[in-house]
Design a protein around this motif. Structure first.
Motif, PDB file in Angstrom:
ATOM      1  N   ALA A   1       7.246   5.852   2.218  1.00 29.11           N
ATOM      2  CA  ALA A   1       7.754   5.219   3.433  1.00 29.11           C
ATOM      3  C   ALA A   1       8.939   6.024   3.940  1.00 29.11           C
ATOM      4  O   ALA A   1       9.643   6.677   3.167  1.00 29.11           O
ATOM      5  N   VAL A   2       9.121   5.983   5.241  1.00 29.11           N
ATOM      6  CA  VAL A   2      10.327   6.529   5.858  1.00 29.11           C
ATOM      7  C   VAL A   2      10.872   5.430   6.749  1.00 29.11           C
ATOM      8  O   VAL A   2      10.171   4.932   7.632  1.00 29.11           O
ATOM      9  N   ILE A   3      12.086   5.011   6.457  1.00 27.58           N
ATOM     10  CA  ILE A   3      12.690   3.924   7.226  1.00 27.58           C
ATOM     11  C   ILE A   3      14.058   4.403   7.662  1.00 27.58           C
ATOM     12  O   ILE A   3      14.946   4.640   6.834  1.00 27.58           O
ATOM     13  N   GLY A   4      14.216   4.582   8.947  1.00 25.25           N
ATOM     14  CA  GLY A   4      15.464   5.142   9.445  1.00 25.25           C
ATOM     15  C   GLY A   4      15.676   6.494   8.795  1.00 25.25           C
ATOM     16  O   GLY A   4      14.775   7.342   8.785  1.00 25.25           O
ATOM     17  N   ALA A   5      16.841   6.689   8.220  1.00 25.92           N
ATOM     18  CA  ALA A   5      17.172   7.970   7.595  1.00 25.92           C
ATOM     19  C   ALA A   5      16.848   7.992   6.106  1.00 25.92           C
ATOM     20  O   ALA A   5      17.219   8.930   5.410  1.00 25.92           O
TER      21      ALA A   5
ATOM     22  N   GLU B   1       9.854   8.321  -1.955  1.00 28.42           N
ATOM     23  CA  GLU B   1       8.767   9.134  -2.492  1.00 28.42           C
ATOM     24  C   GLU B   1       8.414   8.714  -3.913  1.00 28.42           C
ATOM     25  O   GLU B   1       9.284   8.323  -4.697  1.00 28.42           O
ATOM     26  N   ARG B   2       7.127   8.821  -4.237  1.00 30.02           N
ATOM     27  CA  ARG B   2       6.707   8.813  -5.636  1.00 30.02           C
ATOM     28  C   ARG B   2       6.404  10.257  -6.011  1.00 30.02           C
ATOM     29  O   ARG B   2       5.681  10.953  -5.312  1.00 30.02           O
ATOM     30  N   ILE B   3       6.966  10.692  -7.117  1.00 33.70           N
ATOM     31  CA  ILE B   3       6.737  12.045  -7.603  1.00 33.70           C
ATOM     32  C   ILE B   3       6.111  11.934  -8.990  1.00 33.70           C
ATOM     33  O   ILE B   3       6.601  11.182  -9.840  1.00 33.70           O
ATOM     34  N   VAL B   4       5.012  12.633  -9.197  1.00 39.21           N
ATOM     35  CA  VAL B   4       4.374  12.650 -10.507  1.00 39.21           C
ATOM     36  C   VAL B   4       4.486  14.060 -11.077  1.00 39.21           C
ATOM     37  O   VAL B   4       4.063  15.034 -10.441  1.00 39.21           O
ATOM     38  N   SER B   5       5.092  14.140 -12.246  1.00 40.59           N
ATOM     39  CA  SER B   5       5.208  15.410 -12.970  1.00 40.59           C
ATOM     40  C   SER B   5       4.369  15.313 -14.232  1.00 40.59           C
ATOM     41  O   SER B   5       4.079  14.217 -14.728  1.00 40.59           O
ATOM     42  N   HIS B   6       4.001  16.442 -14.761  1.00 46.83           N
ATOM     43  CA  HIS B   6       3.223  16.446 -16.007  1.00 46.83           C
ATOM     44  C   HIS B   6       3.551  17.737 -16.748  1.00 46.83           C
ATOM     45  O   HIS B   6       2.750  18.669 -16.796  1.00 46.83           O
TER      46      HIS B   6
ATOM     47  N   ASP C   1      14.918 -14.150   6.927  1.00 54.79           N
ATOM     48  CA  ASP C   1      14.749 -13.531   8.254  1.00 54.79           C
ATOM     49  C   ASP C   1      15.829 -12.461   8.360  1.00 54.79           C
ATOM     50  O   ASP C   1      16.945 -12.725   8.795  1.00 54.79           O
ATOM     51  N   GLN C   2      15.482 -11.265   7.913  1.00 50.28           N
ATOM     52  CA  GLN C   2      16.474 -10.216   7.685  1.00 50.28           C
ATOM     53  C   GLN C   2      16.526  -9.213   8.839  1.00 50.28           C
ATOM     54  O   GLN C   2      15.493  -8.763   9.318  1.00 50.28           O
ATOM     55  N   ALA C   3      17.722  -8.832   9.208  1.00 55.35           N
ATOM     56  CA  ALA C   3      17.878  -7.773  10.214  1.00 55.35           C
ATOM     57  C   ALA C   3      17.492  -6.414   9.646  1.00 55.35           C
ATOM     58  O   ALA C   3      17.147  -5.497  10.389  1.00 55.35           O
ATOM     59  N   GLU C   4      17.539  -6.292   8.298  1.00 52.49           N
ATOM     60  CA  GLU C   4      17.284  -5.001   7.665  1.00 52.49           C
ATOM     61  C   GLU C   4      15.818  -4.857   7.265  1.00 52.49           C
ATOM     62  O   GLU C   4      15.165  -5.847   6.916  1.00 52.49           O
ATOM     63  N   ALA C   5      15.329  -3.639   7.281  1.00 52.64           N
ATOM     64  CA  ALA C   5      14.038  -3.353   6.659  1.00 52.64           C
ATOM     65  C   ALA C   5      14.227  -3.376   5.146  1.00 52.64           C
ATOM     66  O   ALA C   5      15.281  -2.995   4.632  1.00 52.64           O
ATOM     67  N   GLU C   6      13.204  -3.817   4.426  1.00 59.70           N
ATOM     68  CA  GLU C   6      13.288  -3.915   2.969  1.00 59.70           C
ATOM     69  C   GLU C   6      12.095  -3.210   2.336  1.00 59.70           C
ATOM     70  O   GLU C   6      10.945  -3.405   2.748  1.00 59.70           O
ATOM     71  N   PHE C   7      12.405  -2.401   1.334  1.00 59.87           N
ATOM     72  CA  PHE C   7      11.367  -1.856   0.450  1.00 59.87           C
ATOM     73  C   PHE C   7      11.552  -2.585  -0.863  1.00 59.87           C
ATOM     74  O   PHE C   7      12.654  -2.580  -1.422  1.00 59.87           O
ATOM     75  N   VAL C   8      10.497  -3.218  -1.354  1.00 61.01           N
ATOM     76  CA  VAL C   8      10.666  -3.979  -2.587  1.00 61.01           C
ATOM     77  C   VAL C   8       9.501  -3.681  -3.541  1.00 61.01           C
ATOM     78  O   VAL C   8       8.347  -3.567  -3.116  1.00 61.01           O
ATOM     79  N   ALA C   9       9.840  -3.502  -4.808  1.00 58.62           N
ATOM     80  CA  ALA C   9       8.840  -3.263  -5.840  1.00 58.62           C
ATOM     81  C   ALA C   9       9.098  -4.222  -6.991  1.00 58.62           C
ATOM     82  O   ALA C   9      10.254  -4.545  -7.303  1.00 58.62           O
ATOM     83  N   VAL C  10       8.037  -4.688  -7.599  1.00 57.53           N
ATOM     84  CA  VAL C  10       8.162  -5.455  -8.837  1.00 57.53           C
ATOM     85  C   VAL C  10       7.980  -4.485 -10.001  1.00 57.53           C
ATOM     86  O   VAL C  10       6.994  -3.747 -10.065  1.00 57.53           O
ATOM     87  N   LEU C  11       8.965  -4.465 -10.907  1.00 56.41           N
ATOM     88  CA  LEU C  11       8.917  -3.532 -12.041  1.00 56.41           C
ATOM     89  C   LEU C  11       8.447  -4.205 -13.320  1.00 56.41           C
ATOM     90  O   LEU C  11       7.974  -3.547 -14.238  1.00 56.41           O
TER      91      LEU C  11
END
Lengths: 106, 106
Positions: free
Chosen positions: B20-24, B28-33, A44-54
């Motif tokens: 996504a934009v979260i706060g400040a 981005e995902r950037i695709v180059s080729h 239960d986090q106060a922060e927003a989270e962006f999470v990706a599985v790599l």
């Protein structure tokens, strides 16, 4: 520095490495290896989270009932105070997470 | 949503997708080729940047002379106003970048 290499051995427990802190944003690599949150435990986090599985595979469970399976490349944003837990991570191989936590002031 | 799949065709030009934009913080995902920054062009950003290459290969050049080759998983933080350019991206396959820009107030 590489997100996919030089992995710590997480078989005995999930390992969190702080990669960078910039302003109110914290960037972490988390390596799991079969761990899950304890039954009944919710983040239960106060922060927003962006999470990706790599790499690897995982499943997140939300207190609102949603279940999200994650495979390499999958990402989501978890809103502050949206309660969630790690329901499952692949026991057969490391799961690598890239997680960003954006503080309330960010 | 997946960082590694459903790639736009970037052969005609680099493609930036705002995830996504979260706060400040902007993600981005950037695709180059095969693209590179024009000779003599330098990015000079007010924001701090965390950037990782998830697929493909690239080379960054800094105005201070440093050259950084990037392969999948490699990441770095670029300080605000550290001038840099994309010197090269793999012309044979897409290069996928995950870039986070953290604003001055973050």
């Amino acid at each position: 520095m590489n997100l996919l290499r030089d992995l710590p051995d997480a078989r005995a427990g999930e390992i969190v490495e702080r990669l960078a802190v910039i302003g109110a944003t914290r960037i972490e690599r988390i390596v799991s290896h079969g761990q899950a949150s304890p039954a009944g435990f919710w983040y239960d986090q106060a922060e927003a989270e962006f999470v990706a599985v790599l790499a690897g595979a995982a499943r997140l469970e939300f207190a609102d009932g949603e279940i999200v399976g994650l495979k390499p490349g999958d990402w989501l944003v978890i809103a502050p105070h949206r309660r969630h837990r790690v329901a499952w991570t692949d026991p057969a191989a490391p799961t690598i997470w890239l997680a960003l936590f954006m503080g309330a002031s960010a």
